[in-house]
Design a protein around this motif. Sequence first.
Motif, mmCIF file in Angstrom:
data_model
loop_
_atom_site.group_PDB
_atom_site.id
_atom_site.type_symbol
_atom_site.label_atom_id
_atom_site.label_comp_id
_atom_site.label_asym_id
_atom_site.label_seq_id
_atom_site.Cartn_x
_atom_site.Cartn_y
_atom_site.Cartn_z
ATOM 1 N N LEU A 1 0.819 -1.213 0.000
ATOM 2 C CA LEU A 1 0.000 0.000 0.000
ATOM 3 C C LEU A 1 0.851 1.261 0.000
ATOM 4 O O LEU A 1 0.409 2.306 -0.445
ATOM 5 C CB LEU A 1 -0.912 0.014 1.235
ATOM 6 N N ALA A 2 2.047 1.174 0.538
ATOM 7 C CA ALA A 2 2.896 2.364 0.646
ATOM 8 C C ALA A 2 3.779 2.580 -0.570
ATOM 9 O O ALA A 2 4.524 3.551 -0.615
ATOM 10 C CB ALA A 2 3.763 2.263 1.905
ATOM 11 N N HIS A 14 8.789 9.394 -1.746
ATOM 12 C CA HIS A 14 9.304 9.176 -3.106
ATOM 13 C C HIS A 14 9.558 10.489 -3.843
ATOM 14 O O HIS A 14 10.174 10.498 -4.907
ATOM 15 C CB HIS A 14 8.339 8.292 -3.908
ATOM 16 N N ARG A 15 9.090 11.613 -3.278
ATOM 17 C CA ARG A 15 9.356 12.922 -3.890
ATOM 18 C C ARG A 15 10.587 13.598 -3.280
ATOM 19 O O ARG A 15 10.981 14.669 -3.730
ATOM 20 C CB ARG A 15 8.145 13.836 -3.684
ATOM 21 N N VAL A 16 11.162 13.008 -2.252
ATOM 22 C CA VAL A 16 12.344 13.586 -1.612
ATOM 23 C C VAL A 16 13.542 13.432 -2.552
ATOM 24 O O VAL A 16 13.864 12.323 -2.993
ATOM 25 C CB VAL A 16 12.639 12.888 -0.263
ATOM 26 N N TRP A 24 10.241 2.339 -2.156
ATOM 27 C CA TRP A 24 9.398 1.150 -2.228
ATOM 28 C C TRP A 24 9.508 0.306 -0.959
ATOM 29 O O TRP A 24 8.714 -0.599 -0.749
ATOM 30 C CB TRP A 24 9.785 0.310 -3.441
ATOM 31 N N ASP A 25 10.510 0.580 -0.138
ATOM 32 C CA ASP A 25 10.722 -0.239 1.061
ATOM 33 C C ASP A 25 11.401 0.616 2.127
ATOM 34 O O ASP A 25 12.529 0.349 2.525
ATOM 35 C CB ASP A 25 11.575 -1.465 0.734
ATOM 36 N N LEU A 30 9.171 7.443 7.666
ATOM 37 C CA LEU A 30 9.719 8.226 6.559
ATOM 38 C C LEU A 30 8.732 8.351 5.408
ATOM 39 O O LEU A 30 8.779 9.309 4.639
ATOM 40 C CB LEU A 30 11.009 7.578 6.043
ATOM 41 N N ALA A 31 7.844 7.391 5.287
ATOM 42 C CA ALA A 31 6.917 7.406 4.162
ATOM 43 C C ALA A 31 5.958 8.585 4.229
ATOM 44 O O ALA A 31 5.623 9.184 3.207
ATOM 45 C CB ALA A 31 6.134 6.090 4.116
#
Length: 222
Positions: A1-2, A14-16, A24-25, A30-31
């Motif tokens: 889901l993340a 993922h935008r960092v 992805w993991d 942090l997510a």
Amino acid sequence: LANPDASPSEFLYHRVVGGRHDPWDCPPLLAVTLPHLFDDPDAVFADLERIVCTWPAQTRDAHHAALFEYLCAHKGRQSWVERSGGALFSIAALREAFPKAKIVVLLRDGRDVSLSMRDHLPSRCMIWGWKRALGLGSDPFAPSRQSGTSRWIALAERFGGHYVPMERIMRTRPALADCAAYWSAMTTHGLDALAKTPDQEKLILHYEDLVSAPRTELSRLM
């Protein structure tokens, strides 16, 4: 889901730019949480990695409270807010974990919620899991079955990902009737728990009122 292909817009890691972890993991903290609060979430996570190891052995609730106090101190704030659309049915567990917290519930017309959930990828997985659990004779919304109170949650998280067809679930629109039934069950359980919360510790807002009279409703919230 993340994972970035399926996660809702709250997931920012993922935008960092130049992130040190695989989006992805990566650790759940942090997510979502740290990228919303800090320009360099990896540096804060590394600081936490060093500090948390020095904390004493304590309950999970105390551990979370210590984390929130750390974040408030780093941001120069005096209070913290947790906003999650799926928290309604966890009111009993949240009240027990954070007895000083104020609870705000934002309700919306169930028909609109059901239509929204049908196209919301994480909701599709929640509805799928809820239906399967009911079929096995277990109500995920029951107080003893919720995240934070049930050991079965941790077991399901550990092994479920290997066997649950996540991609197929997220590609498949659930029946609108299932979305409505899920919303109804979640709301019923949540409002039952909310009824046991003292009036001075809770506030109920309605989405439609917030849209039509934002100044009035936000003033109530403040």
